[in-house]
Design a protein around this motif. Structure first.
Motif, PDB file in Angstrom:
ATOM      1  N   VAL A 281      63.881  40.819  57.420  1.00  0.00           N
ATOM      2  CA  VAL A 281      62.505  40.324  57.494  1.00  0.00           C
ATOM      3  C   VAL A 281      61.539  41.412  57.044  1.00  0.00           C
ATOM      4  O   VAL A 281      60.634  41.169  56.239  1.00  0.00           O
ATOM      5  CB  VAL A 281      62.162  39.834  58.926  1.00  0.00           C
ATOM      6  CG1 VAL A 281      60.682  39.489  59.049  1.00  0.00           C
ATOM      7  CG2 VAL A 281      63.029  38.635  59.301  1.00  0.00           C
ATOM      8  N   PHE A 282      61.737  42.627  57.560  1.00  0.00           N
ATOM      9  CA  PHE A 282      60.879  43.745  57.172  1.00  0.00           C
ATOM     10  C   PHE A 282      60.984  44.006  55.665  1.00  0.00           C
ATOM     11  O   PHE A 282      59.973  44.217  54.993  1.00  0.00           O
ATOM     12  CB  PHE A 282      61.252  45.009  57.951  1.00  0.00           C
ATOM     13  CG  PHE A 282      60.341  46.168  57.666  1.00  0.00           C
ATOM     14  CD1 PHE A 282      59.114  46.268  58.300  1.00  0.00           C
ATOM     15  CD2 PHE A 282      60.705  47.152  56.768  1.00  0.00           C
ATOM     16  CE1 PHE A 282      58.263  47.335  58.040  1.00  0.00           C
ATOM     17  CE2 PHE A 282      59.861  48.217  56.497  1.00  0.00           C
ATOM     18  CZ  PHE A 282      58.631  48.304  57.140  1.00  0.00           C
TER      19      PHE A 282
ATOM     20  N   ARG B  25      56.909  30.131  58.031  1.00  0.00           N
ATOM     21  CA  ARG B  25      57.807  29.128  57.454  1.00  0.00           C
ATOM     22  C   ARG B  25      58.381  29.615  56.118  1.00  0.00           C
ATOM     23  O   ARG B  25      59.540  29.409  55.812  1.00  0.00           O
ATOM     24  CB  ARG B  25      57.075  27.801  57.267  1.00  0.00           C
ATOM     25  CG  ARG B  25      57.958  26.681  56.768  1.00  0.00           C
ATOM     26  CD  ARG B  25      57.217  25.345  56.637  1.00  0.00           C
ATOM     27  NE  ARG B  25      56.242  25.072  57.677  1.00  0.00           N
ATOM     28  CZ  ARG B  25      56.522  24.609  58.895  1.00  0.00           C
ATOM     29  NH1 ARG B  25      57.754  24.363  59.238  1.00  0.00           N
ATOM     30  NH2 ARG B  25      55.565  24.383  59.768  1.00  0.00           N
ATOM     31  N   TRP B  26      57.552  30.262  55.316  1.00  0.00           N
ATOM     32  CA  TRP B  26      58.012  30.786  54.023  1.00  0.00           C
ATOM     33  C   TRP B  26      59.071  31.873  54.223  1.00  0.00           C
ATOM     34  O   TRP B  26      60.086  31.889  53.540  1.00  0.00           O
ATOM     35  CB  TRP B  26      56.832  31.322  53.219  1.00  0.00           C
ATOM     36  CG  TRP B  26      57.217  31.858  51.881  1.00  0.00           C
ATOM     37  CD1 TRP B  26      57.486  31.136  50.751  1.00  0.00           C
ATOM     38  CD2 TRP B  26      57.380  33.232  51.527  1.00  0.00           C
ATOM     39  NE1 TRP B  26      57.808  31.986  49.725  1.00  0.00           N
ATOM     40  CE2 TRP B  26      57.752  33.276  50.173  1.00  0.00           C
ATOM     41  CE3 TRP B  26      57.252  34.422  52.236  1.00  0.00           C
ATOM     42  CZ2 TRP B  26      57.980  34.474  49.508  1.00  0.00           C
ATOM     43  CZ3 TRP B  26      57.481  35.601  51.558  1.00  0.00           C
ATOM     44  CH2 TRP B  26      57.850  35.619  50.214  1.00  0.00           C
ATOM     45  N   LEU B  27      58.824  32.765  55.181  1.00  0.00           N
ATOM     46  CA  LEU B  27      59.822  33.802  55.478  1.00  0.00           C
ATOM     47  C   LEU B  27      61.141  33.160  55.891  1.00  0.00           C
ATOM     48  O   LEU B  27      62.216  33.568  55.437  1.00  0.00           O
ATOM     49  CB  LEU B  27      59.312  34.721  56.594  1.00  0.00           C
ATOM     50  CG  LEU B  27      58.125  35.617  56.266  1.00  0.00           C
ATOM     51  CD1 LEU B  27      57.577  36.254  57.537  1.00  0.00           C
ATOM     52  CD2 LEU B  27      58.502  36.671  55.251  1.00  0.00           C
ATOM     53  N   ALA B  28      61.057  32.138  56.749  1.00  0.00           N
ATOM     54  CA  ALA B  28      62.262  31.452  57.230  1.00  0.00           C
ATOM     55  C   ALA B  28      63.015  30.798  56.073  1.00  0.00           C
ATOM     56  O   ALA B  28      64.247  30.906  55.982  1.00  0.00           O
ATOM     57  CB  ALA B  28      61.887  30.410  58.280  1.00  0.00           C
TER      58      ALA B  28
ATOM     59  N   VAL C 120      68.591  41.809  50.951  1.00  0.00           N
ATOM     60  CA  VAL C 120      67.621  40.768  51.259  1.00  0.00           C
ATOM     61  C   VAL C 120      67.977  39.575  50.388  1.00  0.00           C
ATOM     62  O   VAL C 120      67.947  39.656  49.173  1.00  0.00           O
ATOM     63  CB  VAL C 120      66.176  41.236  50.973  1.00  0.00           C
ATOM     64  CG1 VAL C 120      65.205  40.093  51.171  1.00  0.00           C
ATOM     65  CG2 VAL C 120      65.815  42.404  51.871  1.00  0.00           C
ATOM     66  N   ARG C 121      68.379  38.492  51.029  1.00  0.00           N
ATOM     67  CA  ARG C 121      68.704  37.275  50.296  1.00  0.00           C
ATOM     68  C   ARG C 121      67.422  36.470  50.161  1.00  0.00           C
ATOM     69  O   ARG C 121      66.844  36.013  51.135  1.00  0.00           O
ATOM     70  CB  ARG C 121      69.751  36.471  51.049  1.00  0.00           C
ATOM     71  CG  ARG C 121      70.177  35.221  50.296  1.00  0.00           C
ATOM     72  CD  ARG C 121      71.197  34.438  51.067  1.00  0.00           C
ATOM     73  NE  ARG C 121      70.566  33.870  52.244  1.00  0.00           N
ATOM     74  CZ  ARG C 121      71.186  33.614  53.378  1.00  0.00           C
ATOM     75  NH1 ARG C 121      72.456  33.890  53.514  1.00  0.00           N
ATOM     76  NH2 ARG C 121      70.557  33.091  54.399  1.00  0.00           N
TER      77      ARG C 121
ATOM     78  N   SER D  99      63.655  32.338  64.995  1.00  0.00           N
ATOM     79  CA  SER D  99      64.272  33.645  64.702  1.00  0.00           C
ATOM     80  C   SER D  99      63.279  34.562  64.000  1.00  0.00           C
ATOM     81  O   SER D  99      63.156  35.735  64.352  1.00  0.00           O
ATOM     82  CB  SER D  99      65.520  33.480  63.828  1.00  0.00           C
ATOM     83  OG  SER D  99      66.546  32.857  64.553  1.00  0.00           O
ATOM     84  N   ILE D 100      62.565  34.024  63.025  1.00  0.00           N
ATOM     85  CA  ILE D 100      61.562  34.824  62.308  1.00  0.00           C
ATOM     86  C   ILE D 100      60.494  35.305  63.285  1.00  0.00           C
ATOM     87  O   ILE D 100      60.095  36.473  63.262  1.00  0.00           O
ATOM     88  CB  ILE D 100      60.932  34.025  61.148  1.00  0.00           C
ATOM     89  CG1 ILE D 100      61.969  33.734  60.059  1.00  0.00           C
ATOM     90  CG2 ILE D 100      59.726  34.762  60.564  1.00  0.00           C
ATOM     91  CD1 ILE D 100      62.478  34.934  59.307  1.00  0.00           C
TER      92      ILE D 100
END
Length: 130
Positions: free
Chosen positions: A51-52, A70-73, A10-11, A82-83
């Protein structure tokens, strides 16, 4: 581990602010507990797995967290669309449950609350038709 075994990382970009209330992104050394079945699920590719993993790393001890898409992206370096697609897949395959919230006094949607489903059982109160 053999050379052919895939390694998923996870980057995260810890300098990003999370509008859902996190003062910063997840710490690089933060731990995430993932159900082993997700690694063998042919429907889940590397990007949805990331993502998970990020959701799992910021979830509380009950598996919940309010998070902006947006934060996840921003943390994962992916587009908003994509998210959204990856979250939809994770929801449809039973790995997460999404509880939408709405701003008080309006019909405007706010930050979603996500629940990580580790045991494969979605509680009735969190069940949504996909």
């Amino acid at each position: 581990m053999s050379e052919d075994s895939p390694v998923y990382r996870v980057r995260a970009r810890p300098d990003k602010k999370n509008p859902a209330g996190h003062s910063e992104g997840p710490a690089v050394n933060q731990v995430a507990v993932l159900p082993s079945r997700i690694f063998f699920d042919p429907r889940i590719g590397p990007a949805p797995l990331r993502v998970f993993g990020l959701l799992a790393s910021v979830a509380d001890h009950d598996g919940y967290r309010y998070v902006h898409v947006r934060w996840l992206a921003e943390c994962l370096g992916l587009s908003l669309r994509s998210i959204q697609r990856h979250l939809s897949l994770l929801r449809a395959t039973g790995y997460i449950v999404t509880d939408p919230t709405f701003e008080e006094g309006t019909n405007r949607q706010g930050v979603n609350r996500y629940r990580i489903v580790l045991d494969g059982v979605i509680p009735e109160e969190g069940r949504q038709d996909a």
